[in-house]
Structure formats: structure tokens, C-alpha cells
Scaffold this active site. Sequence first.
Site, mmCIF file in Angstrom:
data_model
loop_
_atom_site.group_PDB
_atom_site.id
_atom_site.type_symbol
_atom_site.label_atom_id
_atom_site.label_comp_id
_atom_site.label_asym_id
_atom_site.label_seq_id
_atom_site.Cartn_x
_atom_site.Cartn_y
_atom_site.Cartn_z
ATOM 1 N N ASP A 114 -9.833 -3.790 -6.095
ATOM 2 C CA ASP A 114 -9.350 -3.071 -4.913
ATOM 3 C C ASP A 114 -10.258 -1.871 -4.659
ATOM 4 O OD1 ASP A 114 -7.982 -1.455 -3.060
ATOM 5 O OD2 ASP A 114 -6.016 -2.030 -3.835
ATOM 6 N N SER A 170 0.834 -1.195 0.000
ATOM 7 C CA SER A 170 0.000 0.000 0.000
ATOM 8 C C SER A 170 0.880 1.260 0.000
ATOM 9 C CB SER A 170 -0.947 -0.037 1.209
ATOM 10 O OG SER A 170 -1.998 0.895 1.053
ATOM 11 N N HIS A 185 -7.825 -5.090 -1.309
ATOM 12 C CA HIS A 185 -6.641 -4.297 -0.999
ATOM 13 C C HIS A 185 -5.773 -5.055 -0.003
ATOM 14 C CE1 HIS A 185 -4.341 -0.571 -0.780
ATOM 15 N NE2 HIS A 185 -4.243 -0.752 0.529
#
Length: 332
Positions: free
Chosen positions: A273, A144, A301
Site C-alpha cells: 500500500d 481507508s 490501497h
Amino acid sequence: MAREKHLDLPIYRPSAWLPGGHAQTVYPATLLWQRPIIYKREHWITPDLDAIGVDWTDGRAGTPLIVLFHGLEGSSRSHYAVSLFHQAYRRGWRGIVPHFRTCGNVPNRLPRSYHAGDSAEVDWILRRLKKNFPETPLFAVGYSLGGNALLKWLGEQGDTANDVIYAAAAVSAPMDLAACGNALDKGINRHLYTREFLGTMRKKAQYKLKLSENPFIDWQQVKQVRTLREFDDLVTAPLHGFFGVEDYWSRASSKSVLKQIAVPTLLINALNDPLMPAHSLPTVHDVSEAVHLLQPRDGGHVGFLSGPPPGRLSWLPETILKFFQYHLPLVR
């Protein structure tokens, strides 16, 4: 890089009982139990005399070392770190999580914190490790926010990054921060994810303001923020030298430098996502030949759960480790 075309990575097969991007994101991160990793903690002093917490896993000396850059408000306890290091340990590989400033229960002493484009922080961490372990194969993986920071460093460094690490991977990286930030501030995302992020980020901002009495930030305004855009505009941007949120999101995004990456890099993004619109993801035309794109339809995600209930987080670490193992002989 011609060899990479023959790389046979595992195919992701999602758990049929956990459909949709939200479920595939939330369940692995909050509800799936994993055996904890026992870390050894170190404290490092940064070049500007701040401090960060660094967690190490066990492993044999001289074996490959995986440097993991965590996501927004993440840590060495995050589900993706635990699942990766369990599998790395079985190979005898070691792992390290250098926490970004304010994370890992280590308060920082300076006005600055961390942000999605903090490639300078990535640089000194990786170069310190290379200097201290010159004969150890180093690999880097970012998840991320940490994935975007790592990709930005890779693009900025170009060929010179090959002198530091052998290969890299980025998972669910928000390479277009504006697209990601706007998605986080809309609909269910705002209540499901942004509210949780802001809960801890506001507390850290309050502590930082008490510590430094920063004249550029109005705590009364920060208390009222309800979106990531507002927080980044009021706190993140001025703390790190950006001219507001638009400037921060533009300059900190890694998408514009993906063509400059020279280190073999695996880029994993699920098309469902919820934090990252599929249309914002890079195509083969946006990246260099060193970048291997992997964009399964499902996964959420940083989720990628597979198997029957309660599910396993095995595909992602298996894929990353296989990619790293594949590139290990190239430099030996």
C-alpha cells in the site's frame, strides 16, 4: 473466537499485468469501469442539527444490512462501494452508505466537518440503524479513513459493540495516521494522491469559512497548503477540537485501541500500500483475539484487482461477505 481459526478465506492472487502498489491503487479507482449502483437517497438530521446524505441499495426486508463507511473524499459511488454492493445484492443483502459530513453532495451547516477518528459519528449512525431495524443483522465495513473511524469506535466500545453489529471489516485503514500522513506528503504520493485530495478539501474549507466565518482558520493560509500535514494542522485539527496536527494524528489513530476490539473484525491491508508503510501495520501482538489480520503482499490501497485485463474487483467483496456470512450463524 476459537471458531475463527478455521475460517477459510479466499487467497488473493493479483493481476500479473498490473504490478506495483501505485498501479494497483490508481487503476481500480479511476480507470476500471463498473456498472453503477442505483441508490435511494435519504437525508438524515444529525444530533447537533446538521445533515448528511444516506444512500440505500435494494434488497429484501429482513436480510442482513451492510453499513459502509467511505474513505477520504469518497462516496457511495466509490469503486469499493459499487463492487461490494453488486455482490451483496446477489445474496439478497442490503447496503447503506451514510456519507460523512460535506460528502455525497450534501453541504453541512456547522463549522465541523469529518475526520479520521470520528467515532462519535459512527456511533450515532450505527445505533440509529440498530434502533430502527432491531431484528436485522447489521454488519459494518470501513475503507481507508472510514476504516480507521470504524476501528476506533470498535475499540472504544469494546464488548458493547456486540449489541449493535455482528461483525466488522476494515480495508486499507490508516491506523497510524502519522505514518500515513507522512507517506502521503512525500515523493510521488504528494503529486499522485495528496494533490487530488487537497483540491476538493480546499474548496470545501472555503465554503465552510464563508458559511461560518470561523475565526480559527485563515483562508489565505489554507489557499497555500501543499501537504496533508499543513491542511490538518490549519483546518482539520482546529475544527474538531485538536491541538494541532500532531495531537489530531495521535488521538484519532485507531492502532492503540485494537486490543480492545470484541466484535469479530476482519482487517485487510496490502503490504505494498503506497499510502501506508508496511512497518506501521499492526501485528498479532497489537490486536485482540477478535481481530483477523489479512495482509497480502499485493493489492495497493483499496485496490485488490485480480484476473486478466481489464481485471475484476471480486476478491475483496467476496472475502468481506464470506467473513460476514461466517459470523451470521453465531448470533441466530
